[in-house]
Scaffold this motif. Structure first.
Motif: not given
Lengths: 580, 75
Positions: A254, A324-325, A504, A506-509, B6, B13-20
């Motif tokens: 996250g 961030q979580r 999607d 994607t990889y990490a920013g 990302e 491109h928000p990801t749905n894998e995280t609960d930020q």
């Protein structure tokens, strides 16, 4: 409804070839893992259903299938994903991609069949030479030819990625190399450099010898050429895992990658330092002078640096995700990480075990302490933490993210996936700690029956029976874990239904991006030149000395008398040895 | 840069894998927990090295013998 944007939607042709590659990898993992259980039970005398004479056949297949076939197929699949995803363009010609995959497959089949000949009488071949194929062990020519084909396939794969990058560079002359592509290219550069060693060893010596063209080889020379390749190959297994830790773990946590420039520095250090260290596998080889071994040790200790940098950067990226979580506190942020996600948990546990493997690696690397553990079960314990967990568990965990990307299907059972990765961690904890401890009291590796008459090992703590029980239990759990993994993958692929909920591709920013890295970091020619110079410094004198002492083709292995007193004639001979 | 990077919660491109629940940028983020974990790992390594001293040097006879000449490969 939002359009799905998984890898299979962006690059359907590449997804097909990567699926085929990953399946080859998984098949090797399943067979190799099963053979591991047979060995674990045999050595510990829990269950012996193969004759001990066949132990080397099983061990050779276990080693080759897992450390060459499983890992490298996974690497070429993931690197193809990384290059196409980060450059946002397909490979130049998909037929070429299928071509190198086919060459690697043919190589694998030749090697596999020649090893199988060791236990199947109908196959008139034999290759019980273990993964290191030291002479005077001799394999059927098909083994060597297959090995060469496999390596040539990886060379062509590298060319495929390089030319995709060249095409991208033409269109984007002023942009920095995207991080995943940078990682794939630097890894391939040290692979090209180091695999020259094994190519020479096989093509100039072992294959002609196996074909009967030459009578003998210089065992120390072929060993040294093997380790010229053999140590970089351990980073070849590890670099895809590192790439996944840098580009996927922050995202799964996250958060963002803490520092893109630091990640680049790490891969540059691996490019520079991976190759001139191979002699640290030969600390006990009598034909190489201590001084050369000392140089190898110094380079090896420097090589700890990129791994320690990685430990910091990757954990800092995970912590960023956790905070961030909503994670708080000095350590309670750890609870905010997505521990229910098998992809995250598997990779995080793999990284944790690698930290333990890092310690036993430091022991191996020390010139004097290595004498204590050399050729013992300690070493086997060590590499089951590195290639056997840091790489293997990361690859399995990452598959829970990749297979949906490549198939457009949801994982059949994610909870089972979580059980699977945790089971691997537990199984390896049992097996690896027992192997390390057994090595400390001198129990040898590569032995079918380490039970001797009139001699008992004396563990400082615990008993041999307890250590054997831990190894057998660990091996059973690990094999069960492999079967759970493969079941999940098979049922996902053939049984699962296509889903629109796949995330999607994607990889990490990054928190600190490539714009913070000096441009020189991307100068691949410079780093490759430095790597070549270091290799010349580390290897030219030892190789000259080995050839001078034993001849290019042997068999000049004169009896050698150990001496602790400086004998003048020996001194002269040594001086001649280092000054060809 | 490629579009595959990302972008986070407020990106394209928000990801749905995280609960930020919040966004921490480079200057707001202080990896103190990482420093603590690295410190713990360092202490473990030091402890194991001390342990190694007992295993290697007190448990066995010396493994490297000879004087300078042996070490530099001249004997």
């Amino acid at each position: 409804m939002a359009m799905r944007n998984a890898y299979i939607d962006q690059f359907p042709k590449e997804a097909r070839v990567i699926r085929a590659i990953l399946w080859s990898s998984f098949l090797a993992l399943t067979i190799g893992g099963t053979l591991g259980l047979i060995q674990g039970l045999h050595r510990t005398n829990v269950l012996r259903f193969i004759p001990s004479q066949d132990y080397y056949t099983v061990l050779t297949a276990h080693g080759v299938l897992l450390v060459i076939t499983f890992t490298i197929f996974f690497l070429v699949g993931i690197f193809t994903w990384a290059v196409t995803t980060s450059l946002d363009r397909g490979v130049k010609d998909i037929r070429f991609t299928w071509g190198w995959y086919a060459i690697m497959m043919i190589g694998t089949l030749l090697v596999g069949v020649s090893i199988l000949g060791g236990v199947v009488d109908q196959i008139p071949m034999n290759a019980d030479v273990l993964y290191t194929f030291y002479s005077p062990f001799q394999a059927h020519p098909a083994f060597y030819v297959g090995f060469v084909l496999f390596v040539v396939g990886t060379w062509l794969a590298g060319f495929d990625w390089f030319r995709t990058w060249w095409a991208w560079k033409k269109d984007n002359p002023d942009e920095r190399i995207p991080l995943p592509t940078f990682m794939a290219l630097t890894t391939m550069l040290f692979w090209y450099l180091s695999s020259i060693g094994v190519a020479i060893s096989i093509l100039a010596f072992l294959l002609p010898w196996s074909l009967g063209i030459i009578d003998s080889v210089n065992p120390l020379l072929t060993r040294t050429l093997f380790w010229f390749f053999g140590h970089p190959v351990v980073y070849f297994w590890l670099m895809p895992a590192y790439m996944l830790w840098y580009t996927m773990l922050p995202k799964l946590s996250g958060g963002k990658l803490f520092s893109d420039p630091l990640a680049r520095v790490v891969f540059v250090l691996f490019l520079i330092l991976s190759t001139p260290v191979g002699i640290h596998h030969q600390y006990l080889d009598p034909g190489i002078a201590e001084g050369f071994k000392f140089i190898a040790m110094t380079n090896t200790m420097f090589l700890l640096l990129p791994s320690l940098l990685t430990a910091f950067t990757v954990v800092a990226s995970m912590e960023h995700g956790a905070r961030q979580r909503g994670g708080k506190g000095y350590l309670s942020w750890l609870k905010a990480l997505p521990w229910r996600d098998p992809a995250f948990t598997g990779m995080a546990l793999a990284g944790l075990m690698f930290a333990a493997g890092g310690f036993s690696g430091m022991i191996n690397a020390g010139l004097s302490i290595n004498y204590l553990v050399h050729n013992s079960w300690w070493v086997v314990g060590h590499f089951h933490l590195t290639v056997g967990t840091a790489a293997a568990l990361t690859f399995m965990a990452a598959s829970y993210w990749f297979i949906p990307q490549l198939t457009g299907k949801e994982i059949w059972n994610r909870s089972l996936g979580l059980v699977q990765v945790v089971l691997w961690f537990i199984g390896m904890t049992f097996m690896s700690n027992a192997m390390h401890r057994a090595g400390l009291f001198g129990m040898p590796r590569r032995t079918a029956e380490p039970q001797y008459q009139g001699f008992d090992f004396e563990p400082a703590v615990g008993t041999v029976a307890e250590i054997d029980a831990q190894v057998a239990l660990g091996a059973a759990l690990l094999t069960l874990s492999v079967y759970l993994f493969i079941t999940n993958m098979v049922l996902t692929t053939i049984g699962g239904s296509t889903s629109d909920a796949i995330p999607d591709n994607t990889y990490a920013g990054t928190l600190s991006g490539p714009e913070d890295a000096p441009v020189i970091i991307d100068n691949l020619k410079l780093w490759t030149s430095i790597a070549v110079v270091l290799v010349i410094i580390a290897y030219s004198l030892p190789l000259a000395s080995i050839i001078d002492a034993g001849g290019l083709f042997g068999p000049g292995i004169d009896p050698w008398k150990p001496s602790v007193v400086a004998d003048p004639s020996l001194v002269l001979e040594s001086v001649r040895g280092v000054m060809p | 840069m490629s579009s595959a990077i990302e972008k986070g919660v407020d990106g394209k491109h928000p990801t749905n894998e995280t609960d930020q629940v919040r966004e921490l940028d480079h200057d707001e983020y202080d990896p103190i927990g990482t420093a603590i974990l690295v410190g713990i790992y360092f202490l473990i390594l030091v402890a194991l090295w001390i342990f190694m001293y007992f295993v290697e040097f007190l448990g066995n006879g010396p493994t490297v013998t000879g004087v300078l000449l042996t070490v530099v490969g001249l004997a």
